[in-house]
Design a protein around this motif. Structure first.
Motif, PDB file in Angstrom:
ATOM      1  N   ILE A  81       0.785  -1.299   0.145  1.00 59.73           N
ATOM      2  CA  ILE A  81      -0.011  -0.022   0.009  1.00 59.73           C
ATOM      3  C   ILE A  81       0.703   1.269  -0.081  1.00 59.73           C
ATOM      4  N   ASN A  82       1.876   1.293   0.863  1.00 53.48           N
ATOM      5  CA  ASN A  82       2.676   2.519   1.041  1.00 53.48           C
ATOM      6  C   ASN A  82       3.461   2.787  -0.198  1.00 53.48           C
ATOM      7  N   TRP A  83       3.917   1.869  -0.843  1.00 50.65           N
ATOM      8  CA  TRP A  83       5.050   2.211  -1.923  1.00 50.65           C
ATOM      9  C   TRP A  83       4.349   1.847  -3.429  1.00 50.65           C
ATOM     10  N   ALA A  84       3.644   0.816  -3.426  1.00 55.64           N
ATOM     11  CA  ALA A  84       3.088   0.664  -4.697  1.00 55.64           C
ATOM     12  C   ALA A  84       1.833   1.186  -5.256  1.00 55.64           C
ATOM     13  N   ILE A  85       0.942   1.725  -4.131  1.00 53.25           N
ATOM     14  CA  ILE A  85      -0.496   2.123  -4.171  1.00 53.25           C
ATOM     15  C   ILE A  85      -0.584   3.518  -4.040  1.00 53.25           C
ATOM     16  N   LYS A  86      -0.095   3.918  -2.961  1.00 55.89           N
ATOM     17  CA  LYS A  86      -0.350   5.191  -2.195  1.00 55.89           C
ATOM     18  C   LYS A  86      -0.040   6.366  -2.916  1.00 55.89           C
ATOM     19  N   PRO A  87       1.312   6.559  -3.543  1.00 57.44           N
ATOM     20  CA  PRO A  87       1.755   7.671  -4.102  1.00 57.44           C
ATOM     21  C   PRO A  87       1.024   7.838  -5.361  1.00 57.44           C
TER      22      PRO A  87
END
Length: 349
Positions: A81-87
């Motif tokens: 979530i933090n590195w592949a989705i959120k940004p």
């Protein structure tokens, strides 16, 4: 959670009023602060940012990363979530809302800057306040600590490339030299200082000295945050007075992003069979932002008066109420979460 932290949104609103008023009454003071730069780094703001960030990083024990394998499902979901989705989801929401739906209602010369601020906000996973949210959901403390430590380690090498990539996709010229300086100044150096201090303060094998320092530094950290916000709104005052709806418009993609990412992380943990005490903090870490770093990076890259700086400050404004709402959802849905047979089997095992 201290009373000061609980009412952070109220203090931010007061900072808006004070900053806007002072920006009109004593503009010379703000211009003097804005010109106090060395190599594009504003010295007063850099000092305030360090006062904000270092006490928070003191709480992180990088030795806890040895425990990450124990919670591999939750760790995997949160990293995804933090590195592949959120940004990337924030960049998409920025383009959809700011560059398309809200374009007629926003200053044309700040559109790309607003999007840049949203991207910077989403590219930095939360470090400090996550411990508060995790505690409120009765989250597994060892998971929270190891996940935050792992995120901080990744952030040192991943923040600049992700921000640079997404700013490039947004057709924004990436000032790589300034971005690199920001990562060194606001991530690498504070992490190093905090870890050295932590080692010194825990040399006796206890956390008594560390806890005493944190008790003294935490109020100073919050005061530094509010002082930074007063300066930011002092520079943004004219724009906000002309178009006060800007703050509300910028808040919409941030709110959608928080609920989307927290919900996705929560569901993925349930599907994977992770326990609720891990899924709760995983969802909260997946949704919240390291807004102190985001504010610092936006100021360094685009300046006090930029739309990017204002967009990151809106993240500060809504952080507490929106994350408390996610905490409420996680707690109220515990029965539903644990009704999944996969979770029950995993818990019994």
């Amino acid at each position: 959670m201290s009373a000061f932290e609980r009412y952070l949104t109220v203090w931010v609103f007061l900072c808006i009023l004070v900053g806007v008023a002072l920006g009109h009454l004593v503009p010379g003071v703000f211009h003097a602060v804005g010109m106090a730069e060395i190599a594009k780094v504003n010295i007063p703001i850099a000092l305030l940012i360090w006062l904000m960030i270092i006490p928070m990083l003191l709480k992180i024990d990088f030795g806890s990363m040895s425990k990450v394998g124990r919670y591999w499902r939750g760790i995997g979901v949160t990293l995804f979530i933090n590195w592949a989705i959120k940004p990337f989801s924030m960049a998409l929401l920025g383009w959809l809302f700011i560059d398309w739906l809200f374009r007629p209602m926003l200053p044309a010369d700040q559109i790309q800057s607003y999007i840049a601020g949203l991207i910077i906000l989403a590219a930095a996973p939360c470090t400090a306040m996550v411990f508060v949210w995790s505690n409120l959901t009765k989250g597994e403390p060892h998971f929270t600590l190891s996940q935050v430590a792992l995120n901080d380690a990744i952030m040192i090498i991943a923040f600049a490339p992700i921000v640079g990539l997404l700013l490039g996709l947004s057709s924004i010229t990436v000032p790589w030299d300034t971005l690199t300086i920001s990562v060194i100044l606001y991530i690498l150096i504070p992490v190093a200082i905090a870890q050295v201090l932590r080692k010194v303060l825990t040399a006796d094998g206890t956390t008594r000295a560390l806890d005493a320092w944190l008790a003294r530094l935490q109020p100073l950290s919050l005061v530094a945050l509010l002082a930074t916000l007063v300066l930011l709104f002092g520079f943004q005052g004219e724009q906000i007075v002309k178009q006060p709806a800007i703050i509300g418009l910028l808040a919409i993609p941030i709110l959608i992003q928080v609920y989307f990412n927290s919900g996705l992380a929560y569901l993925l943990n349930r599907v994977s069979g992770e326990q609720h005490c891990v899924a709760g903090p995983s969802a909260l870490i997946g949704a919240s932002n390291f807004f102190e770093l985001a504010v610092a990076a936006a100021i360094s890259l685009f300046g006090f008066q930029s739309g990017a700086a204002l967009a990151t400050v809106v993240g500060v404004l809504i952080e507490v109420p929106v994350m408390l709402s996610v905490v409420w959802i996680v707690n109220r849905s515990k029965g539903w979460y644990e009704s999944a047979s996969s979770v029950s089997n995993n818990t019994r095992a």
